[in-house]
Design an enzyme around this catalytic site. Structure first.
Site, mmCIF file in Angstrom:
data_model
loop_
_atom_site.group_PDB
_atom_site.id
_atom_site.type_symbol
_atom_site.label_atom_id
_atom_site.label_comp_id
_atom_site.label_asym_id
_atom_site.label_seq_id
_atom_site.Cartn_x
_atom_site.Cartn_y
_atom_site.Cartn_z
ATOM 1 N N ILE A 95 -66.179 25.262 -90.767
ATOM 2 C CA ILE A 95 -66.756 25.074 -89.439
ATOM 3 C C ILE A 95 -66.060 25.969 -88.418
ATOM 4 O O ILE A 95 -64.826 26.012 -88.352
ATOM 5 C CB ILE A 95 -66.632 23.603 -89.002
ATOM 6 C CG1 ILE A 95 -67.367 22.683 -89.979
ATOM 7 C CG2 ILE A 95 -67.155 23.398 -87.594
ATOM 8 C CD1 ILE A 95 -67.096 21.210 -89.774
ATOM 9 N N SER A 96 -66.855 26.679 -87.637
ATOM 10 C CA SER A 96 -66.368 27.441 -86.484
ATOM 11 C C SER A 96 -65.154 28.313 -86.825
ATOM 12 O O SER A 96 -65.260 29.230 -87.635
ATOM 13 C CB SER A 96 -66.065 26.462 -85.344
ATOM 14 O OG SER A 96 -65.919 27.136 -84.113
ATOM 15 N N ALA A 97 -63.991 28.019 -86.238
ATOM 16 C CA ALA A 97 -62.796 28.854 -86.427
ATOM 17 C C ALA A 97 -62.268 28.836 -87.857
ATOM 18 O O ALA A 97 -61.413 29.649 -88.217
ATOM 19 C CB ALA A 97 -61.693 28.420 -85.458
ATOM 20 N N ALA A 98 -62.772 27.922 -88.683
ATOM 21 C CA ALA A 98 -62.339 27.863 -90.091
ATOM 22 C C ALA A 98 -63.089 28.862 -90.965
ATOM 23 O O ALA A 98 -62.801 28.984 -92.155
ATOM 24 C CB ALA A 98 -62.530 26.452 -90.649
ATOM 25 N N LEU A 131 -67.058 31.522 -87.645
ATOM 26 C CA LEU A 131 -66.688 32.886 -87.301
ATOM 27 C C LEU A 131 -66.693 33.809 -88.521
ATOM 28 O O LEU A 131 -66.146 33.469 -89.565
ATOM 29 C CB LEU A 131 -65.285 32.912 -86.694
ATOM 30 C CG LEU A 131 -65.150 32.584 -85.205
ATOM 31 C CD1 LEU A 131 -63.681 32.417 -84.854
ATOM 32 C CD2 LEU A 131 -65.775 33.668 -84.340
#
Length: 275
Positions: free
Chosen positions: A93-96, A120
């Protein structure tokens, strides 16, 4: 929730593992803690076992367990070995996103498939990094403590302030359209957020070579996401041989709420259930 602390070769890692069935690895995004749930905990009721690993600098996971996505990928393999899990499907998820890519590309034998949710695939821009380092660096405890206090008394003000970083839409109109359940989702997300030393570590991540990804990949992204622009989806699609992009009709980075939330849930289940 019962958490486990594992002393790996790089340091202490916190994780939870629950449910019965095919194993899923959940890597939460920036500012997310053990208590932040963007709906994924319900996967255990769909016949999966869910391994949720706190990334470096979050909760009790020590930053030393992975300064880079590649380093933390090796730590994750230690956890899988410790739990006797042969392979997992990964939700990043997202920044992971960079960590999910690193694990799937360096250990394809341990990863069945990779699901990128508003994740990302490109570096942070310089302006975002500078601003985030001020807010979520040494003062992050004070910042989040103040935000949580204000959230109790002025929820709309704080939601508006933070959502303005997540949507390309007019933020007032976006707030007005939110259902009571969606507002509760955002309130709970913000009230459980804490950056620790994790987010400043996230900001320094580089994205591993996506051309090396051999596992099936599904990316779910919104065109109206300000924090992870849709260009991340296009880059993922153009770099990965076996990749599908599901364009979510969401008004912000928060693809888990709004009019398309049920479609996101269905698409996730469909992808994870495919043999």
């Amino acid at each position: 929730m019962t958490t486990t602390l594992l002393d790996t070769t790089r340091g202490i890692v916190e994780f939870t593992y629950k449910g019965v069935g095919p194993a899923l690895l959940l890597l939460k995004g920036g500012h997310s803690t053990r208590n932040t749930d963007l709906s994924h905990s319900s996967l255990v009721y769909e016949g999966f076992s869910l391994l949720t690993v706190s990334r470096p600098g979050y909760d009790y996971t020590e930053p030393s367990t992975g300064r880079t996505p590649e380093e933390f990928a090796e730590t994750i393999v230690e956890i899988l070995d410790h739990l006797n899990i042969e392979s997992v499907s990964v939700i990043a998820i997202s920044a992971a996103g960079p960590t999910g890519i690193a694990l799937a590309s360096s250990h394809p034998e341990r990863v069945n498939k990779l699901l990128m949710e508003a994740a990302l695939t490109s570096p942070w821009n310089k302006k975002t990094k500078q601003k985030a380092k001020i807010l979520f660096g040494p003062a992050e405890r004070i910042v989040w403590g103040s935000l949580r206090t204000l959230l109790k008394f002025f929820p709309d003000l704080i939601m508006k302030q933070l959502l303005s970083e997540m949507t390309t839409e007019d933020v007032d109109a976006y707030l007005e359209r939110l259902s009571p359940n969606d507002r509760r989702f955002i309130y709970d997300m913000l009230s459980t957020s804490q950056s620790g030393k994790g987010f400043t570590n996230d900001l320094e991540h580089t994205v591993p070579d996506m051309n090396r990804l051999e596992v099936p990949v599904l990316g779910m992204y919104s065109q109206k996401d300000r924090s992870v622009p849709y260009t991340n989806a296009l880059l993922l699609k153009s770099s990965v041989p076996d990749c599908e992009i599901f364009e979510v009709d969401a008004d912000s980075h928060l693809i888990w709420i709004g009019k398309d939330a049920q479609e996101v849930w269905k698409k996730r289940l469909e992808f994870l259930s495919q043999s």
